[in-house]
Scaffold this active site. Structure first.
Site, PDB file in Angstrom:
ATOM      1  N   TYR A  53       0.828  -1.215   0.000  1.00  0.00           N
ATOM      2  CA  TYR A  53       0.000   0.000   0.000  1.00  0.00           C
ATOM      3  C   TYR A  53       0.855   1.255   0.000  1.00  0.00           C
ATOM      4  O   TYR A  53       0.450   2.307  -0.457  1.00  0.00           O
ATOM      5  CB  TYR A  53      -0.917   0.031   1.223  1.00  0.00           C
ATOM      6  CG  TYR A  53      -2.034  -0.962   1.122  1.00  0.00           C
ATOM      7  CD1 TYR A  53      -2.846  -1.003  -0.014  1.00  0.00           C
ATOM      8  CD2 TYR A  53      -2.284  -1.852   2.142  1.00  0.00           C
ATOM      9  CE1 TYR A  53      -3.862  -1.928  -0.118  1.00  0.00           C
ATOM     10  CE2 TYR A  53      -3.302  -2.779   2.044  1.00  0.00           C
ATOM     11  CZ  TYR A  53      -4.086  -2.811   0.908  1.00  0.00           C
ATOM     12  OH  TYR A  53      -5.096  -3.726   0.810  1.00  0.00           O
ATOM     13  N   GLU A 139      16.732   8.133 -13.568  1.00  0.00           N
ATOM     14  CA  GLU A 139      15.509   8.819 -13.146  1.00  0.00           C
ATOM     15  C   GLU A 139      15.647   9.167 -11.672  1.00  0.00           C
ATOM     16  O   GLU A 139      16.042   8.328 -10.865  1.00  0.00           O
ATOM     17  CB  GLU A 139      14.319   7.860 -13.367  1.00  0.00           C
ATOM     18  CG  GLU A 139      13.010   8.378 -12.830  1.00  0.00           C
ATOM     19  CD  GLU A 139      11.897   7.311 -12.768  1.00  0.00           C
ATOM     20  OE1 GLU A 139      12.049   6.219 -13.372  1.00  0.00           O
ATOM     21  OE2 GLU A 139      10.891   7.581 -12.105  1.00  0.00           O
ATOM     22  N   GLU A 148      14.023  16.074   0.625  1.00  0.00           N
ATOM     23  CA  GLU A 148      14.795  14.829   0.582  1.00  0.00           C
ATOM     24  C   GLU A 148      15.469  14.544  -0.756  1.00  0.00           C
ATOM     25  O   GLU A 148      16.400  13.756  -0.813  1.00  0.00           O
ATOM     26  CB  GLU A 148      13.936  13.646   1.033  1.00  0.00           C
ATOM     27  CG  GLU A 148      12.617  13.553   0.349  1.00  0.00           C
ATOM     28  CD  GLU A 148      11.770  12.415   0.912  1.00  0.00           C
ATOM     29  OE1 GLU A 148      12.040  11.984   2.047  1.00  0.00           O
ATOM     30  OE2 GLU A 148      10.864  11.967   0.195  1.00  0.00           O
ATOM     31  N   PRO A 189       2.598  26.364 -12.352  1.00  0.00           N
ATOM     32  CA  PRO A 189       3.309  25.401 -11.495  1.00  0.00           C
ATOM     33  C   PRO A 189       4.577  24.879 -12.170  1.00  0.00           C
ATOM     34  O   PRO A 189       5.604  24.687 -11.494  1.00  0.00           O
ATOM     35  CB  PRO A 189       2.299  24.265 -11.299  1.00  0.00           C
ATOM     36  CG  PRO A 189       0.955  24.864 -11.599  1.00  0.00           C
ATOM     37  CD  PRO A 189       1.194  25.966 -12.601  1.00  0.00           C
ATOM     38  N   LYS A 222       5.239  30.408 -24.050  1.00  0.00           N
ATOM     39  CA  LYS A 222       5.335  30.900 -22.687  1.00  0.00           C
ATOM     40  C   LYS A 222       6.253  30.015 -21.841  1.00  0.00           C
ATOM     41  O   LYS A 222       7.127  30.499 -21.112  1.00  0.00           O
ATOM     42  CB  LYS A 222       3.921  30.900 -22.098  1.00  0.00           C
ATOM     43  CG  LYS A 222       3.743  31.711 -20.865  1.00  0.00           C
ATOM     44  CD  LYS A 222       2.256  31.879 -20.643  1.00  0.00           C
ATOM     45  CE  LYS A 222       1.954  32.374 -19.255  1.00  0.00           C
ATOM     46  NZ  LYS A 222       0.502  32.374 -19.016  1.00  0.00           N
ATOM     47  N   CYS A 381       3.672 -18.055  -6.550  1.00  0.00           N
ATOM     48  CA  CYS A 381       4.323 -17.925  -5.249  1.00  0.00           C
ATOM     49  C   CYS A 381       3.373 -18.311  -4.112  1.00  0.00           C
ATOM     50  O   CYS A 381       3.068 -19.485  -3.948  1.00  0.00           O
ATOM     51  CB  CYS A 381       4.922 -16.532  -5.096  1.00  0.00           C
ATOM     52  SG  CYS A 381       6.394 -16.552  -4.047  1.00  0.00           S
ATOM     53  N   GLY A 383       0.380 -18.076  -4.181  1.00  0.00           N
ATOM     54  CA  GLY A 383      -0.719 -18.713  -4.907  1.00  0.00           C
ATOM     55  C   GLY A 383      -0.444 -20.193  -5.145  1.00  0.00           C
ATOM     56  O   GLY A 383      -1.336 -21.036  -5.034  1.00  0.00           O
ATOM     57  N   HIS A 507       8.199 -15.985  -9.861  1.00  0.00           N
ATOM     58  CA  HIS A 507       7.363 -14.883 -10.357  1.00  0.00           C
ATOM     59  C   HIS A 507       7.541 -14.700 -11.866  1.00  0.00           C
ATOM     60  O   HIS A 507       8.364 -13.887 -12.293  1.00  0.00           O
ATOM     61  CB  HIS A 507       7.734 -13.591  -9.629  1.00  0.00           C
ATOM     62  CG  HIS A 507       7.293 -13.583  -8.205  1.00  0.00           C
ATOM     63  ND1 HIS A 507       6.037 -13.187  -7.821  1.00  0.00           N
ATOM     64  CD2 HIS A 507       7.936 -13.963  -7.082  1.00  0.00           C
ATOM     65  CE1 HIS A 507       5.924 -13.311  -6.504  1.00  0.00           C
ATOM     66  NE2 HIS A 507       7.055 -13.778  -6.036  1.00  0.00           N
ATOM     67  N   GLU A 509       5.696 -13.172 -13.854  1.00  0.00           N
ATOM     68  CA  GLU A 509       5.201 -11.870 -14.328  1.00  0.00           C
ATOM     69  C   GLU A 509       6.322 -10.865 -14.568  1.00  0.00           C
ATOM     70  O   GLU A 509       6.164  -9.932 -15.356  1.00  0.00           O
ATOM     71  CB  GLU A 509       4.154 -11.299 -13.352  1.00  0.00           C
ATOM     72  CG  GLU A 509       4.656 -10.840 -11.985  1.00  0.00           C
ATOM     73  CD  GLU A 509       4.811 -11.959 -10.959  1.00  0.00           C
ATOM     74  OE1 GLU A 509       4.799 -13.147 -11.353  1.00  0.00           O
ATOM     75  OE2 GLU A 509       4.949 -11.649  -9.753  1.00  0.00           O
TER      76      GLU A 509
END
Ligand code: GLN
Length: 550
Positions: A53, A139, A148, A189, A222, A381, A383, A507, A509
């Site tokens: 999350y 990146e 930070e 902004p 601009k 996994c 699963g 995994h 995926e």
């Protein structure tokens, strides 16, 4: 070697990872070798211990580091090699510096953000690029203006002096918000965010503007004037209509490649070759069939938590010209809700990875339902572990079978820790991580999917199939179809007399690409199509090919 630094302004979640990946891809398709790296300003040493999350999916590399999910975009868009040097956090940088300080490596000097932390960041940037790289793309996570991210910005400013300003391209990704009340797109902004960068001493060379509406020529003027960026380097990146895989093509339509060509010293007029990719987009845009797949997990509210699963399903759909609709089934809801109701009408059930007790019994029920109803099932996994527990209880008669992850005193610990793991106390970085070999038995469904028997896939788990139960489960009909040759661990299982019921401890995926769907996802979707259209097997679904796992 030249370096590109990508920063973000105004808000987070602008799709900086995707845009970076798209830039990498544009270079690759103009024949350049790229490397890609992400620097994250948070203090966790890696995202491995963070909740989905908080952070979304944890992306695992071949060499076993737990990294940011943007690295998944890098691998899906480019062929660059992603390693433990491809993702550094503030925590990882400080950890290195503090370890050196404790060892006495600084010989009594005061250790400071500048130069010691910034030196460590610059060293990390150098490590991020493989030998032979033409363009190293880095990146910078977070948003310009945050406290930070300052050391990272200071480090890239210094870096551009170290290697020569003309060898660096600073790209700033920003948002042009649309104000409904005035019906206008606003540039202020972005101006302020570029102002913040310039305060630090970085003047962006390119401004990529995320916007929902088209930018007008006046806005471009601009932005160019106030941000001190050439007009042709103010690039619009409008929200995509249907797929993130359009981004590179759209950026080229806006002329970004011309700037990249000039920077890289390529012959003027060079254009990226999107062959293969355009065909994939075409098939994605015009699906001929549709299937519905249930994902039974517990982090379903946040799309990022199962990012690579959703992508891999979509890739398999592109391959079969099939739109893959997702039905999210909360694993813990299966306590009250009948599986027959929750899964009614779906063409396949996918149980993804996970941790802990919550939702585990629901995953077991999902596996039971799929096995009993002959519905295609892919267990990944946790699963797969749930599928083994289900089989042990319901087919092998081992009541009380479960995993020791949350039942250390399980009567039948069919999933448990290996002996040597039992001493481990730390949570960070102590799982079985990274790529491991697996040998598939011939004449199994899974070997048929891969078209070979020696494979290598990425792992991220602590618990394993308990070898003490091999014979009992096998004699009840479970096929232990794949084994790790060195560690002798069961890596894949399947059940007999079922159209598609496969569980994998690894995994898959992470190794699927939009233009080369992973074989397991490809065959899973094909099985789902066969279930939905048993009479007429769609041509595309039976087409062979795709798949990169190796
Ligand atoms: N919780 C399980 C384990 O640690 C599975 C982990 C996962 O699904 N990634 O073994």
């Amino acid at each position: 070697m030249k370096h590109i630094f990508i920063t973000g302004g105004v808000v987070s979640s602008l799709g900086k990872g995707l845009t970076s990946a798209a830039i990498g891809m544009i270079f690759e398709r103009m024949g350049r070798k790229v490397s890609m790296q992400k620097l994250d300003p948070y203090i966790n040493v890696d995202p491995g211990t963070m909740s989905p999350y908080q952070h979304g999916e944890v992306y695992v590399t071949d060499d076993g580091s737990e990294t940011d999910l943007d690295l998944g975009h890098y691998e899906r868009f480019t062929h660059c090699r992603i390693t433990k040097h491809s993702n550094y956090t503030t925590g990882k940088i400080y950890h290195e510096v503090i370890s050196k300080e404790r060892r006495g490596d600084y010989l009594g000097r005061t250790v400071q953000v500048i130069p010691h932390i910034t030196d460590a960041i610059k060293e990390a940037i150098r490590r991020g690029a493989d030998d032979g790289t033409d363009i190293a793309i880095t990146e910078i996570g977070g948003t310009v203006g945050d406290i930070e991210s300052l050391p990272f910005l200071e480090a890239i400013r210094q870096f551009s002096l170290d290697i020569g300003r003309k060898n660096c391209l600073f790209i700033h990704l920003t948002l042009l918000p649309f104000l409904r009340a005035s019906g206008e797109i606003k540039t202020k902004p972005s101006q302020q965010s570029v102002g913040k960068l310039r305060e630090i001493g970085i003047t962006p060379d390119v401004l990529i503007c995320r916007t929902e509406r088209p930018m007008t020529p006046e806005m471009r003027d601009k932005l160019s004037l106030f941000c001190n960026v050439e007009k042709k380097a103010v690039i619009e990146e409008r929200d995509v209509d249907f797929s993130i895989y359009e981004v590179p093509v759209n950026l080229v339509r806006e002329g970004l490649h011309d700037i990249l060509v000039e920077f890289a010293g390529l012959p003027a007029g060079t254009r990226p070759d999107f062959s293969g990719w355009n065909e994939m987009l075409e098939s994605a845009r015009n699906p001929e069939h549709e299937v519905e797949i249930a994902i039974c997990g517990k982090y379903l509210q946040l799309d990022d938590a199962y990012k690579s699963h959703y992508e891999a399903l979509a890739h398999a759909g592109f391959h079969a010209r099939t739109r893959v609709r997702i039905r999210k089934v909360q694993a813990e809801s299966l306590g009250q809700l009948e599986p027959g109701r929750a899964f009614s009408g779906v063409d396949g059930v996918l149980v993804p990875g996970g941790f802990g007790e919550r939702g585990f019994e629901g995953k077991v029920q999902a596996a039971a339902w799929a096995r009993e109803t002959g519905t295609p099932f892919l267990g990944i996994c946790y699963g797969m572990q749930a599928a083994v527990v289900e089989f042990a209880r319901n087919a092998a008669g081992l009541d009380g079978a479960t995993t020791t992850e949350f039942r250390p005193d399980a009567e039948h610990p069919v999933i448990s820790l290996m002996e040597e793991q039992k001493q481990i106390r730390n949570l960070g970085g102590t799982m079985r991580l990274g790529a491991f070999a697996c040998r598939l038995a011939t004449d199994t469904r899974i070997a048929e999917c891969y078209g070979r028997t020696e494979i290598e896939e990425r792992h991220r788990h602590r618990y394993e199939f308990n070898n003490a139960y091999r014979d009992r489960l096998r004699s009840a009909g479970l096929i232990l179809s794949g084994v790790n040759p060195e560690l002798d661990l069961v890596e894949t299982i399947e059940v007999r007399d079922h159209p598609f019921f496969i569980g994998v401890q690894y995994h898959p995926e992470f190794r699927s690409r939009p233009d080369a769907a992973h074989p397991l996802f490809r065959e899973f979707i094909r099985a789902a199509l066969l279930r939905r259209f048993p009479e007429e097997v769609p041509d595309a679904a039976s087409a062979a090919g795709g798949g990169i796992a190796g």
